[in-house]
Motif scaffolding. Sequence first.
Motif, PDB file in Angstrom:
ATOM      1  N   LYS A  83      38.803  37.527  44.547  1.00 34.30           N
ATOM      2  CA  LYS A  83      38.381  38.915  44.346  1.00 34.30           C
ATOM      3  C   LYS A  83      38.752  39.422  42.954  1.00 34.30           C
ATOM      4  O   LYS A  83      38.056  40.275  42.394  1.00 34.30           O
ATOM      5  CB  LYS A  83      38.990  39.822  45.423  1.00 34.30           C
ATOM      6  N   LYS A  84      39.812  38.887  42.374  1.00 37.71           N
ATOM      7  CA  LYS A  84      40.177  39.281  41.018  1.00 37.71           C
ATOM      8  C   LYS A  84      39.174  38.723  40.011  1.00 37.71           C
ATOM      9  O   LYS A  84      38.801  39.401  39.048  1.00 37.71           O
ATOM     10  CB  LYS A  84      41.598  38.827  40.695  1.00 37.71           C
ATOM     11  N   ILE A  85      38.740  37.499  40.235  1.00 37.80           N
ATOM     12  CA  ILE A  85      37.731  36.902  39.353  1.00 37.80           C
ATOM     13  C   ILE A  85      36.409  37.654  39.476  1.00 37.80           C
ATOM     14  O   ILE A  85      35.681  37.804  38.489  1.00 37.80           O
ATOM     15  CB  ILE A  85      37.558  35.410  39.675  1.00 37.80           C
ATOM     16  N   LYS A  86      36.098  38.155  40.658  1.00 39.42           N
ATOM     17  CA  LYS A  86      34.890  38.970  40.830  1.00 39.42           C
ATOM     18  C   LYS A  86      34.955  40.205  39.937  1.00 39.42           C
ATOM     19  O   LYS A  86      33.971  40.552  39.265  1.00 39.42           O
ATOM     20  CB  LYS A  86      34.728  39.395  42.287  1.00 39.42           C
ATOM     21  N   VAL A  87      36.102  40.869  39.923  1.00 38.83           N
ATOM     22  CA  VAL A  87      36.268  42.047  39.065  1.00 38.83           C
ATOM     23  C   VAL A  87      36.112  41.667  37.596  1.00 38.83           C
ATOM     24  O   VAL A  87      35.422  42.351  36.832  1.00 38.83           O
ATOM     25  CB  VAL A  87      37.644  42.715  39.313  1.00 38.83           C
ATOM     26  N   VAL A  88      36.738  40.574  37.193  1.00 36.11           N
ATOM     27  CA  VAL A  88      36.632  40.108  35.813  1.00 36.11           C
ATOM     28  C   VAL A  88      35.169  39.908  35.420  1.00 36.11           C
ATOM     29  O   VAL A  88      34.715  40.385  34.368  1.00 36.11           O
ATOM     30  CB  VAL A  88      37.417  38.796  35.602  1.00 36.11           C
ATOM     31  N   ASN A  89      34.432  39.207  36.255  1.00 37.32           N
ATOM     32  CA  ASN A  89      33.033  38.919  35.944  1.00 37.32           C
ATOM     33  C   ASN A  89      32.187  40.182  35.895  1.00 37.32           C
ATOM     34  O   ASN A  89      31.302  40.319  35.036  1.00 37.32           O
ATOM     35  CB  ASN A  89      32.455  37.928  36.962  1.00 37.32           C
ATOM     36  N   GLU A  90      32.443  41.112  36.786  1.00 38.10           N
ATOM     37  CA  GLU A  90      31.673  42.354  36.804  1.00 38.10           C
ATOM     38  C   GLU A  90      31.986  43.229  35.592  1.00 38.10           C
ATOM     39  O   GLU A  90      31.089  43.839  35.011  1.00 38.10           O
ATOM     40  CB  GLU A  90      31.928  43.121  38.103  1.00 38.10           C
TER      41      GLU A  90
END
Length: 209
Positions: A98-105
């Motif tokens: 979920k942290k990587i999702k935030v990074v990508n967004e």
Amino acid sequence: MTIISKYFQDITEEQQDQFSQLGELYEEWNAKINVISRKDIESLYERHVLHSLGIAKIIQFKPGTHVLDVGTGGGFPGIPLAILFPETQFYLVDVIAKKIKVVNEVAKALGLKNIKAEQRRAGTFDDRFDFIVSRAVTNMPDFVKWVRKNIAKKSNHDLRNGILYLKGGDLTEELILFPKAIQHNLSDCFEGEFFETKKLVYLPLKYKS
């Protein structure tokens, strides 16, 4: 945002715009996926953005440099550095999806083309990088074990390839095994109580085949 322009006066209008968007983007995503504490989100620019940019007070990454950010969390120090150094390639990894999702967004919203972010654990891949950055994900001996094999052979900066590690407190015991480590006090770079105990540790590492 003014705290960034205070210490980095040569940034372009595009970079100013990207930095200015960070506050709203992280407030929006933090409401959906908690990656930053409520206390810290209110001090995002000081405790996360400016703190990350402490690395830029020690080194200016040249175009074509490859940097690995281990345990990036919500994208620190990788995202602020990617804004500041648009011609440097950043690879951000974290074990929490979920942290990587935030990074990508966030990277997508800012139009950052120099970031690749993936859910991966340090020590599980063999890619090579000029520098490896992080913010206090573990003690230095363990961190070195994780990333030693990821250092590229050829150095292109005045600083030899190695680790740039943001951490606070007394690091004497932690660094006893690393006599070549150099500690930089971020209080010499930035004003404010937050930075009084914050340090940037530079540790050159030899290439291992």
